[in-house]
Design a protein around this motif. Structure first.
Motif, PDB file in Angstrom:
ATOM      1  N   TYR A  92     -20.861  25.547 -21.277  1.00 47.38           N
ATOM      2  CA  TYR A  92     -19.764  25.036 -20.444  1.00 47.38           C
ATOM      3  C   TYR A  92     -19.004  26.186 -19.779  1.00 47.38           C
ATOM      4  O   TYR A  92     -18.751  26.169 -18.568  1.00 47.38           O
ATOM      5  N   GLN A  96     -19.122  26.843 -15.742  1.00 43.34           N
ATOM      6  CA  GLN A  96     -17.851  26.734 -15.002  1.00 43.34           C
ATOM      7  C   GLN A  96     -17.551  28.029 -14.240  1.00 43.34           C
ATOM      8  O   GLN A  96     -17.160  27.992 -13.080  1.00 43.34           O
ATOM      9  N   GLU A 274     -15.822  16.955 -24.954  1.00 42.34           N
ATOM     10  CA  GLU A 274     -15.952  16.967 -23.496  1.00 42.34           C
ATOM     11  C   GLU A 274     -16.895  18.066 -23.003  1.00 42.34           C
ATOM     12  O   GLU A 274     -17.601  17.881 -22.009  1.00 42.34           O
ATOM     13  N   ASN A 275     -16.927  19.189 -23.724  1.00 43.20           N
ATOM     14  CA  ASN A 275     -17.915  20.225 -23.382  1.00 43.20           C
ATOM     15  C   ASN A 275     -19.328  19.658 -23.502  1.00 43.20           C
ATOM     16  O   ASN A 275     -20.217  19.958 -22.701  1.00 43.20           O
ATOM     17  N   TYR A 278     -20.068  17.501 -20.551  1.00 42.71           N
ATOM     18  CA  TYR A 278     -20.256  18.376 -19.379  1.00 42.71           C
ATOM     19  C   TYR A 278     -21.664  18.977 -19.382  1.00 42.71           C
ATOM     20  O   TYR A 278     -22.366  18.985 -18.359  1.00 42.71           O
ATOM     21  N   CYS A 279     -22.079  19.486 -20.550  1.00 42.60           N
ATOM     22  CA  CYS A 279     -23.365  20.197 -20.609  1.00 42.60           C
ATOM     23  C   CYS A 279     -24.564  19.254 -20.544  1.00 42.60           C
ATOM     24  O   CYS A 279     -25.622  19.644 -20.051  1.00 42.60           O
ATOM     25  N   GLU A 281     -24.669  16.892 -18.599  1.00 36.45           N
ATOM     26  CA  GLU A 281     -24.789  16.657 -17.167  1.00 36.45           C
ATOM     27  C   GLU A 281     -25.246  17.908 -16.400  1.00 36.45           C
ATOM     28  O   GLU A 281     -26.043  17.824 -15.472  1.00 36.45           O
ATOM     29  N   HIS A 282     -24.714  19.086 -16.800  1.00 34.83           N
ATOM     30  CA  HIS A 282     -24.906  20.273 -15.952  1.00 34.83           C
ATOM     31  C   HIS A 282     -25.864  21.337 -16.474  1.00 34.83           C
ATOM     32  O   HIS A 282     -26.394  22.115 -15.694  1.00 34.83           O
TER      33      HIS A 282
END
Ligand SMILES: [Zn+2]
Length: 398
Positions: A92, A96, A274-275, A278-279, A281-282
């Motif tokens: 993450y 970012q 939430e990390n 996020y990960c 997805e990304h």
């Protein structure tokens, strides 16, 4: 045993002899450096209240942008190092910095003692999401012997990983002329809530030995290993094999313009869950198909076959297992209630990491009998009692 006693055992003895559990989360007062207030609430929870109510996160993000501006390079060089296993937290941070803030991060990885399949997959996926990486894998013969020494004398084989995880990125930063090194969360602030660290964006190197290296330097550990019980011989390594186990000296760091460990959690409110989202997805991050032993989650600390024993030994020494840390964080983040946290603790806390037990014994070249002798030598008297031939915690969570 003087060596062991003078370090970790002292730490074990310094925690309060009477066990208390936080009224809001599921951590106890046995965590080194944690503070409980008059209402029986831990400093980790108080820090969460502070983050939710008092921190101006927009201002913190502006601070981040300013910091990054000072370090941004436009000449084709890397400008920030992110120590990363490819896990959800470091993934993450790196992603970012690269794709939201336009920095030129280099991710560096200190190899796990033994990779799991899911660990390799996530490591590769993170690189494939668009990040350059340099992986360091230490001399295996030396590392295994040092791990055995650390297991027996410090109660934690995983200590060898911690040494490199912290030292190697700074050795690389110095060598590559990169002044900024970004880690994810500040454990002291997030988990122990030490007020001294809550409002600091970085931690200078002089504080690492006490907090991360169990109060002794790598050289002291090495020296002990050479003089005692045939843990190590000089044939096991060359001086050049040792470079990444030690951080550069404080004056070398300041000469190189490196202030210390910067924490992304200071600038952005930190949420492991939430990390994770996020990960997925990304960075192509995937959770384990099965939960990690000793806890209920499938997405934390997945890379190394050996790290279950790090948590297990912490449970023996301090009564603090793996479930406690995740459940406490999720209670504070409002994802679960304390009651749910206690139920998870009753079910999973202290579960033995059986899956990789054989690998662990083989890695350290020890017998099962010897393993249990070492484990039992680390049981704190005020925490453990033998009931009908079985070890039980005297003061489990209620
Ligand atoms: Zn708490």
């Amino acid at each position: 045993m003087k060596f062991k006693r003078s370090n970790i055992e002292q730490q074990v003895q310094q925690v309060p002899q009477e066990v208390k559990w936080c009224k809001k989360c599921v951590v106890s007062n046995q965590r080194p450096r944690i503070i409980f207030d008059d209402e029986g609430v831990c400093s980790g929870c108080r820090n969460t209240d502070y983050k939710n109510n008092d921190v101006d996160w927009d201002a913190r993000e502006k601070e981040l942008v300013e910091l990054l501006e000072q370090h941004r390079r436009t000449d084709g060089h890397w400008d920030v190092i992110v120590p990363s296993s490819g896990g959800k937290d470091s993934g993450y941070v790196a992603h970012q910095l690269r794709y939201k803030y336009g920095m030129n991060p280099l991710t560096v990885t200190w190899s796990p003692l033994q990779y799991t399949n899911i660990g390799i997959q996530n490591f590769t996926a993170c690189i494939d999401s668009g990040l350059t990486n340099i992986l360091a894998t230490p001399n295996g013969r030396f590392q295994r012997k040092l791990a055995r020494l650390s297991f027996e004398e410090l109660g934690d084989a995983f200590h060898v990983f911690v040494l490199g995880q912290l030292s190697y990125p700074f050795q690389m930063a110095k060598r590559l002329g990169i002044k900024l090194v970004f880690y994810g969360e500040n454990g002291e602030a997030e988990y122990a809530g030490d007020p001294e660290y809550v409002d600091k964006p970085y931690k200078p190197s002089k504080e690492w030995v006490g907090q991360h290296f169990k109060g002794l330097t790598f050289r002291e550990l090495l020296d002990y290993g050479l003089k005692n019980k045939d843990y190590l011989t000089e044939d096991d390594y060359a001086e050049s094999d040792l470079i990444f186990y030690e951080p550069p000296a404080a004056d070398e760091l300041s000469e190189a313009g490196i202030k210390g460990i910067h924490f992304f959690s200071y600038f952005h409110k930190w949420s492991p869950q939430e990390n994770y989202y996020y990960c997925t997805e990304h960075t192509g991050f995937k959770p384990n198909p099965e939960r990690s032993e000793g806890t209920y989650s499938k997405y934390s600390s997945l890379d190394d076959k050996m790290d279950g024993f790090h948590y297990y030994l912490r449970y023996i020494k301090f009564g603090l297992g793996r479930c406690l840390e995740e459940a406490s964080h999720e209670i504070r983040d409002g994802h679960i209630t304390r009651e749910e946290g206690v139920a998870l603790m009753r079910r999973y806390e202290g579960e033995f990491p059986a899956k990789y037990f054989k690998d662990f014994l083989e890695y350290l070249d020890i017998t099962e009998e010897h393993f249990w002798d070492v484990v039992d030598s680390w049981r704190a008297d005020h925490l453990w009692a033998k009931v009908d031939g079985k070890w039980e915690l005297k003061h489990p969570i209620v």
